[in-house]
Design an enzyme around this catalytic site. Structure first.
Site, PDB file in Angstrom:
ATOM      1  N   HIS A   1     -16.515  -5.056  -7.482  1.00 37.86           N
ATOM      2  CA  HIS A   1     -17.911  -5.123  -7.036  1.00 37.86           C
ATOM      3  C   HIS A   1     -18.740  -4.507  -8.149  1.00 37.86           C
ATOM      4  O   HIS A   1     -18.880  -3.278  -8.220  1.00 37.86           O
ATOM      5  CB  HIS A   1     -18.054  -4.336  -5.734  1.00 37.86           C
ATOM      6  CG  HIS A   1     -19.377  -4.514  -5.071  1.00 37.86           C
ATOM      7  ND1 HIS A   1     -19.712  -3.883  -3.909  1.00 37.86           N
ATOM      8  CD2 HIS A   1     -20.459  -5.249  -5.405  1.00 37.86           C
ATOM      9  CE1 HIS A   1     -20.928  -4.230  -3.548  1.00 37.86           C
ATOM     10  NE2 HIS A   1     -21.401  -5.049  -4.452  1.00 37.86           N
ATOM     11  N   ASP A   2     -19.243  -5.350  -9.036  1.00 33.10           N
ATOM     12  CA  ASP A   2     -19.895  -4.789 -10.226  1.00 33.10           C
ATOM     13  C   ASP A   2     -20.900  -5.786 -10.784  1.00 33.10           C
ATOM     14  O   ASP A   2     -21.131  -6.853 -10.201  1.00 33.10           O
ATOM     15  CB  ASP A   2     -18.806  -4.428 -11.267  1.00 33.10           C
ATOM     16  CG  ASP A   2     -19.152  -3.157 -12.026  1.00 33.10           C
ATOM     17  OD1 ASP A   2     -20.304  -3.049 -12.485  1.00 33.10           O
ATOM     18  OD2 ASP A   2     -18.278  -2.293 -12.166  1.00 33.10           O
TER      19      ASP A   2
ATOM     20  N   ASP B   1       0.839  -1.198   0.000  1.00 34.96           N
ATOM     21  CA  ASP B   1       0.000   0.000   0.000  1.00 34.96           C
ATOM     22  C   ASP B   1       0.868   1.240   0.000  1.00 34.96           C
ATOM     23  O   ASP B   1       0.930   1.986   0.979  1.00 34.96           O
ATOM     24  CB  ASP B   1      -0.931  -0.016   1.228  1.00 34.96           C
ATOM     25  CG  ASP B   1      -1.980  -1.106   1.118  1.00 34.96           C
ATOM     26  OD1 ASP B   1      -2.312  -1.496  -0.014  1.00 34.96           O
ATOM     27  OD2 ASP B   1      -2.474  -1.558   2.168  1.00 34.96           O
TER      28      ASP B   1
ATOM     29  N   GLY C   1       0.249  -5.070   6.112  1.00 31.53           N
ATOM     30  CA  GLY C   1       0.677  -3.886   5.376  1.00 31.53           C
ATOM     31  C   GLY C   1       1.542  -3.008   6.241  1.00 31.53           C
ATOM     32  O   GLY C   1       2.746  -3.216   6.389  1.00 31.53           O
ATOM     33  N   ARG C   2       0.868  -2.034   6.903  1.00 31.63           N
ATOM     34  CA  ARG C   2       1.611  -1.038   7.675  1.00 31.63           C
ATOM     35  C   ARG C   2       2.473  -1.623   8.776  1.00 31.63           C
ATOM     36  O   ARG C   2       3.548  -1.087   9.076  1.00 31.63           O
ATOM     37  CB  ARG C   2       0.622  -0.003   8.243  1.00 31.63           C
ATOM     38  CG  ARG C   2       0.074   0.896   7.152  1.00 31.63           C
ATOM     39  CD  ARG C   2      -1.156   1.631   7.595  1.00 31.63           C
ATOM     40  NE  ARG C   2      -2.288   0.714   7.766  1.00 31.63           N
ATOM     41  CZ  ARG C   2      -3.506   1.112   8.136  1.00 31.63           C
ATOM     42  NH1 ARG C   2      -3.733   2.383   8.361  1.00 31.63           N
ATOM     43  NH2 ARG C   2      -4.477   0.236   8.251  1.00 31.63           N
TER      44      ARG C   2
ATOM     45  N   ASP D   1      -5.549  -7.027  -5.481  1.00 31.17           N
ATOM     46  CA  ASP D   1      -6.668  -6.785  -4.550  1.00 31.17           C
ATOM     47  C   ASP D   1      -7.446  -5.546  -4.970  1.00 31.17           C
ATOM     48  O   ASP D   1      -7.310  -4.482  -4.379  1.00 31.17           O
ATOM     49  CB  ASP D   1      -6.090  -6.624  -3.136  1.00 31.17           C
ATOM     50  CG  ASP D   1      -7.177  -6.537  -2.077  1.00 31.17           C
ATOM     51  OD1 ASP D   1      -8.317  -6.943  -2.349  1.00 31.17           O
ATOM     52  OD2 ASP D   1      -6.874  -6.061  -0.970  1.00 31.17           O
ATOM     53  N   LEU D   2      -8.271  -5.715  -5.993  1.00 26.33           N
ATOM     54  CA  LEU D   2      -9.067  -4.565  -6.444  1.00 26.33           C
ATOM     55  C   LEU D   2     -10.489  -4.643  -5.914  1.00 26.33           C
ATOM     56  O   LEU D   2     -11.301  -3.769  -6.182  1.00 26.33           O
ATOM     57  CB  LEU D   2      -9.045  -4.470  -7.978  1.00 26.33           C
ATOM     58  CG  LEU D   2      -7.653  -4.268  -8.568  1.00 26.33           C
ATOM     59  CD1 LEU D   2      -7.706  -4.184 -10.087  1.00 26.33           C
ATOM     60  CD2 LEU D   2      -6.973  -3.022  -8.002  1.00 26.33           C
ATOM     61  N   LYS D   3     -10.801  -5.707  -5.200  1.00 29.89           N
ATOM     62  CA  LYS D   3     -12.128  -5.874  -4.564  1.00 29.89           C
ATOM     63  C   LYS D   3     -13.236  -5.454  -5.524  1.00 29.89           C
ATOM     64  O   LYS D   3     -14.047  -4.577  -5.224  1.00 29.89           O
ATOM     65  CB  LYS D   3     -12.221  -5.072  -3.270  1.00 29.89           C
ATOM     66  CG  LYS D   3     -11.229  -5.508  -2.209  1.00 29.89           C
ATOM     67  CD  LYS D   3     -11.493  -4.790  -0.907  1.00 29.89           C
ATOM     68  CE  LYS D   3     -10.552  -5.199   0.203  1.00 29.89           C
ATOM     69  NZ  LYS D   3      -9.156  -4.745   0.023  1.00 29.89           N
TER      70      LYS D   3
ATOM     71  N   PRO E   1     -22.439  -8.715 -13.292  1.00 27.10           N
ATOM     72  CA  PRO E   1     -21.775  -9.970 -13.694  1.00 27.10           C
ATOM     73  C   PRO E   1     -20.856  -9.844 -14.911  1.00 27.10           C
ATOM     74  O   PRO E   1     -19.730 -10.344 -14.891  1.00 27.10           O
ATOM     75  CB  PRO E   1     -22.954 -10.906 -13.981  1.00 27.10           C
ATOM     76  CG  PRO E   1     -24.023 -10.425 -13.045  1.00 27.10           C
ATOM     77  CD  PRO E   1     -23.878  -8.930 -13.000  1.00 27.10           C
ATOM     78  N   ASN E   2     -21.283  -9.146 -15.942  1.00 28.51           N
ATOM     79  CA  ASN E   2     -20.463  -9.074 -17.147  1.00 28.51           C
ATOM     80  C   ASN E   2     -19.127  -8.374 -16.905  1.00 28.51           C
ATOM     81  O   ASN E   2     -18.087  -8.793 -17.408  1.00 28.51           O
ATOM     82  CB  ASN E   2     -21.252  -8.364 -18.267  1.00 28.51           C
ATOM     83  CG  ASN E   2     -20.521  -8.425 -19.575  1.00 28.51           C
ATOM     84  OD1 ASN E   2     -20.039  -9.484 -19.978  1.00 28.51           O
ATOM     85  ND2 ASN E   2     -20.390  -7.290 -20.228  1.00 28.51           N
TER      86      ASN E   2
ATOM     87  N   GLN F   1      -8.263  -0.001  11.482  1.00 27.32           N
ATOM     88  CA  GLN F   1      -8.721  -1.381  11.552  1.00 27.32           C
ATOM     89  C   GLN F   1      -9.410  -1.602  12.894  1.00 27.32           C
ATOM     90  O   GLN F   1      -8.818  -1.379  13.945  1.00 27.32           O
ATOM     91  CB  GLN F   1      -7.534  -2.354  11.426  1.00 27.32           C
ATOM     92  CG  GLN F   1      -6.829  -2.313  10.077  1.00 27.32           C
ATOM     93  CD  GLN F   1      -7.573  -3.059   8.982  1.00 27.32           C
ATOM     94  OE1 GLN F   1      -8.792  -3.224   9.019  1.00 27.32           O
ATOM     95  NE2 GLN F   1      -6.850  -3.495   7.969  1.00 27.32           N
TER      96      GLN F   1
ATOM     97  N   THR G   1     -12.630  -5.416   7.393  1.00 29.16           N
ATOM     98  CA  THR G   1     -12.225  -5.442   8.809  1.00 29.16           C
ATOM     99  C   THR G   1     -12.211  -4.040   9.416  1.00 29.16           C
ATOM    100  O   THR G   1     -12.079  -3.896  10.626  1.00 29.16           O
ATOM    101  CB  THR G   1     -10.839  -6.097   8.986  1.00 29.16           C
ATOM    102  OG1 THR G   1      -9.971  -5.558   7.996  1.00 29.16           O
ATOM    103  CG2 THR G   1     -10.898  -7.583   8.865  1.00 29.16           C
TER     104      THR G   1
ATOM    105  N   LYS H   1       0.795  -8.145  -2.304  1.00 30.37           N
ATOM    106  CA  LYS H   1      -0.557  -7.718  -2.645  1.00 30.37           C
ATOM    107  C   LYS H   1      -0.520  -6.309  -3.218  1.00 30.37           C
ATOM    108  O   LYS H   1       0.008  -5.385  -2.618  1.00 30.37           O
ATOM    109  CB  LYS H   1      -1.427  -7.741  -1.384  1.00 30.37           C
ATOM    110  CG  LYS H   1      -2.880  -7.413  -1.668  1.00 30.37           C
ATOM    111  CD  LYS H   1      -3.749  -7.727  -0.475  1.00 30.37           C
ATOM    112  CE  LYS H   1      -3.864  -6.602   0.515  1.00 30.37           C
ATOM    113  NZ  LYS H   1      -4.619  -5.434   0.037  1.00 30.37           N
TER     114      LYS H   1
HETATM  115  O1  C5P Z   1      -1.898  -1.802   6.749  1.00 32.65           O
HETATM  116  P1  C5P Z   1      -2.809  -2.929   7.076  1.00 32.65           P
HETATM  117  O2  C5P Z   1      -2.093  -4.176   7.555  1.00 32.65           O
HETATM  118  O3  C5P Z   1      -3.980  -2.537   7.939  1.00 32.65           O
HETATM  119  O4  C5P Z   1      -3.419  -3.329   5.646  1.00 32.65           O
HETATM  120  C1  C5P Z   1      -4.372  -4.340   5.493  1.00 32.65           C
HETATM  121  C2  C5P Z   1      -4.539  -4.662   4.045  1.00 32.65           C
HETATM  122  O5  C5P Z   1      -5.567  -5.655   3.933  1.00 32.65           O
HETATM  123  C3  C5P Z   1      -4.966  -3.488   3.172  1.00 32.65           C
HETATM  124  O6  C5P Z   1      -4.246  -3.617   1.950  1.00 32.65           O
HETATM  125  C4  C5P Z   1      -6.454  -3.688   2.947  1.00 32.65           C
HETATM  126  O7  C5P Z   1      -6.854  -3.286   1.659  1.00 32.65           O
HETATM  127  C5  C5P Z   1      -6.602  -5.198   3.076  1.00 32.65           C
HETATM  128  N1  C5P Z   1      -7.920  -5.661   3.525  1.00 32.65           N
HETATM  129  C6  C5P Z   1      -8.480  -5.315   4.736  1.00 32.65           C
HETATM  130  N2  C5P Z   1      -9.709  -5.791   5.098  1.00 32.65           N
HETATM  131  C7  C5P Z   1     -10.381  -6.626   4.292  1.00 32.65           C
HETATM  132  C8  C5P Z   1      -9.818  -6.985   3.067  1.00 32.65           C
HETATM  133  C9  C5P Z   1      -8.565  -6.498   2.729  1.00 32.65           C
HETATM  134  O8  C5P Z   1      -7.860  -4.573   5.489  1.00 32.65           O
HETATM  135  N3  C5P Z   1     -11.526  -7.163   4.672  1.00 32.65           N
END
Ligand code: C5P
Length: 224
Positions: free
Chosen positions: A63-64, A10, A204-205, A59-61, A66-67, A184, A114, A32
């Site tokens: 949400h759209d 990120d 991530g962080r 990880d583009l999640k 079906p096509n 989070q 989360t 990721k």
């Molecule tokens: O920095 P941190 O560890 O909080 O990052 C968590 C990563 O997990 C982010 O890239 C976020 O997009 C991803 N994520 C999330 N919760 C979800 C799905 C993915 O935090 N339910």
């Protein structure tokens, strides 16, 4: 651990991402790429990771309709992506269309982010409580042929019990200690998530911003 921890890149540009990949190349194999980086540098980062033999989680999640979901999944699979995310709330038809195009790529469904608390969910108008909602969405994903879900550490066990062992659970919201200091809301430690049965964890962080991260990863390696 090398193949169990997914590092969330990120960061805002390719240069920064490359530095991180180099820093963690001895300890992490799966990277990721999310909107931060993808909207800026597109496929460049993916191609670089693939050339280095890394596994890529896009990880583009999505949400759209079906096509659109189907076409997105098809392109990601053609590009050699290893893991790809979509929102389960896109609905069964979109999920089934995605499964038809996924090839060897693992499709992961997003249940409940989360970063959302029970209060947030109520505010959004979801009539089910957090746990019930996660189980319902996981069940829909499983029935539709999705490979697994993204879920918080505290939900792993319940999802595994409800869906069966080979349905993957990937857990983000990981912190070295369990005080929720940032956005989070449902955090767990790596040890907690793995002992609950998580197949992979996303960090991530707590890796990128921690000068001692590689040492902590080494300690974790010794624990499992
Ligand atoms: O920095 P941190 O560890 O909080 O990052 C968590 C990563 O997990 C982010 O890239 C976020 O997009 C991803 N994520 C999330 N919760 C979800 C799905 C993915 O935090 N339910």
């Amino acid at each position: 651990m090398k193949n169990k921890i997914i590092l969330a890149l990120d960061v805002k540009n390719l240069g920064e991402a490359e530095k991180i990949i180099e820093r963690f190349s001895g300890s992490i194999n799966i990277y990721k790429v999310g909107p931060f980086l993808f909207y800026r540098s597109g496929w460049k980062i993916i191609d670089k990771l693939k050339k280095q033999g890394k596994r890529v989680f896009l990880d583009l999640k999505i949400h759209d309709i079906p096509n659109v979901v189907k076409e997105g999944v098809k392109i990601a699979a053609e590009k050699g992506i290893d893991f790809f995310t979509l929102h389960i709330s896109a609905g069964k038809t979109a999920l089934r269309e995605a499964v038809k195009e996924k090839g060897r790529m693992k499709l992961l469904g997003v249940t409940v982010l989360t970063s959302l608390s029970q209060e947030d969910l109520q505010g959004l108008g979801w009539k089910y409580g957090e746990k019930e909602l996660i189980l319902r969405l996981s069940g829909i994903a499983r029935e539709s042929g999705i490979d697994g879900v993204i879920a918080g550490g505290r939900e792993v066990q319940m999802i595994k019990q409800a869906t069966g062992g080979n349905f993957l659970v990937i857990t983000p919201g990981i912190r070295w200690s369990t005080s929720p200091l940032d956005d989070q809301k449902r955090v767990s430690t790596p040890q907690e998530a793995f002992s609950q049965g998580a197949d992979y964890i996303v960090m991530g962080r707590s890796l990128i911003l921690d000068a001692k991260a590689t040492e902590k990863l080494q300690k974790l390696e010794n624990l499992f």
